[in-house]
Design a protein around this motif. Structure first.
Motif, short mmCIF file in Angstrom:
data_model
loop_
_atom_site.label_atom_id
_atom_site.label_comp_id
_atom_site.label_asym_id
_atom_site.label_seq_id
_atom_site.Cartn_x
_atom_site.Cartn_y
_atom_site.Cartn_z
N GLN A 69 0.68 -0.86 0.35
CA GLN A 69 -0.04 0.11 -0.11
C GLN A 69 0.81 1.58 -0.34
O GLN A 69 0.34 2.29 -0.05
CB GLN A 69 -1.03 0.01 1.29
CG GLN A 69 -0.54 -0.03 2.53
CD GLN A 69 -1.05 -0.24 3.69
OE1 GLN A 69 -1.45 -1.71 4.75
NE2 GLN A 69 -1.71 1.68 4.25
N GLU A 109 -7.06 -1.71 3.94
CA GLU A 109 -5.78 -1.46 3.04
C GLU A 109 -5.92 -2.06 1.74
O GLU A 109 -4.84 -1.51 0.87
CB GLU A 109 -4.87 -2.30 3.81
CG GLU A 109 -3.80 -2.48 3.50
CD GLU A 109 -3.20 -3.69 5.50
OE1 GLU A 109 -2.43 -4.85 4.64
OE2 GLU A 109 -3.05 -4.36 6.11
N LEU A 112 -6.86 1.06 -0.16
CA LEU A 112 -5.11 2.00 -0.57
C LEU A 112 -4.31 0.89 -1.95
O LEU A 112 -3.88 2.14 -2.50
CB LEU A 112 -4.70 2.22 0.81
CG LEU A 112 -4.85 3.26 2.02
CD1 LEU A 112 -4.24 3.25 2.71
CD2 LEU A 112 -4.76 4.93 1.24
N LYS A 113 -4.33 -0.22 -1.40
CA LYS A 113 -3.32 -0.96 -2.62
C LYS A 113 -4.42 -0.33 -4.38
O LYS A 113 -3.45 -0.02 -5.35
CB LYS A 113 -3.65 -2.10 -2.06
CG LYS A 113 -3.34 -3.06 -0.94
CD LYS A 113 -2.97 -3.94 -0.99
CE LYS A 113 -1.94 -3.94 0.08
NZ LYS A 113 -1.29 -5.78 0.69
#
Ligand code: PEP
Length: 242
Positions: A69, A109, A112-113
């Motif tokens: 991320q 997460e 975000l990635k």
């Protein structure tokens, strides 16, 4: 960014933590790719083997199985989006249930990635799916709603993101939902948010040569994410050729 809407079907091979140079050489020499160019075949080897594969393939696309991320910095052992771009990687699986369960990856997460991948012109293949316990409790739709709402970023659209529905209990078990269940769940995902209307939605979980045709013939199924069967060249050839 690759033009997702130029393809009618996607076949994404998730090799997980399998494969080596010898296996890759054999795979490349034995695989027979579809002549039909509307089928997009994506191979996701381990990140260590991405470079080797990128130098040895022409006719299929390359995907990673995970990404950091973080863009760069003090994150020992992580692999950045920029590194994937350097290797001509077009796709990246994000939020696979093995990462959610074994590595405790959270929706935030995964979101975000996916944002970072999209910014860098890589297509996130965002995985969602319920466990057996959740299915038995009758809360599949609630689980999917939560995963879809929190793991798919605002910047996602049908041109830059793929969704993969993978019931956790069907992965690597030889079990699959009934064809009616797959149909209903894919329709649920598609209708969950107006923006998913034109998204490519793949099914994953014990896809094999003898069930792929029926599954991918469903209106709201745009292809398959394949684990175990993608490591058997003959079986995988049948899957992508049919
Ligand atoms: C997977 O790992 O995403 C998967 C679908 O595995 P399998 O095809 O082996 O069930």
């Amino acid at each position: 960014m690759i033009k997702l809407d130029s393809f009618s079907l996607f076949f994404v091979a998730n090799w997980k933590l399998n494969g080596n140079f010898k296996f890759i050489d054999q795979f490349i020499s034995n695989i027979s790719l579809p002549r039909d160019k509307s089928k997009c075949v994506v191979i996701c080897p381990t990140s260590i083997h991405l470079d080797y594969m990128s130098k040895n393939i022409n006719d299929f696309y390359l995907g990673a199985q995970n990404v950091s991320q973080h863009k760069d910095g003090a994150y020992t052992g992580e692999i950045s989006v920029n590194s994937l771009s350097d290797l001509n990687v077009n796709f990246c699986i994000v939020g696979h249930s093995e990462r959610r369960q074994i590595f405790y990856e959270k929706n935030e997460e995964i979101n975000l990635k996916s944002v970072n991948l999209i910014k860098n012109n890589l297509v996130p293949i965002i995985c969602v799916g319920e466990t057996l316990q959740e299915k038995e409790k009758g809360i599949t739709n609630e689980i999917l709603e939560e995963q879809l709402k929190n793991s798919i970023p605002i910047s996602s659209n049908f041109q830059n993101t793929i969704i993969a529905y993978e019931p956790v209990w069907a992965i690597g078990t030889g079990l699959t939902p009934t064809i009616e269940e797959i149909d209903v769940t894919h329709q649920f995902i598609r209708e969950h948010n107006v923006k998913f209307n034109k998204f490519k939605i793949l099914y994953g979980g014990s896809v094999k040569a003898d069930n792929v045709k029926l599954i991918t013939s469903l209106l709201n199924v745009d292809g398959a994410l394949i684990g175990g069967a993608s490591l058997k060249t003959d079986e995988f050839t049948k899957i992508i050729q049919d």
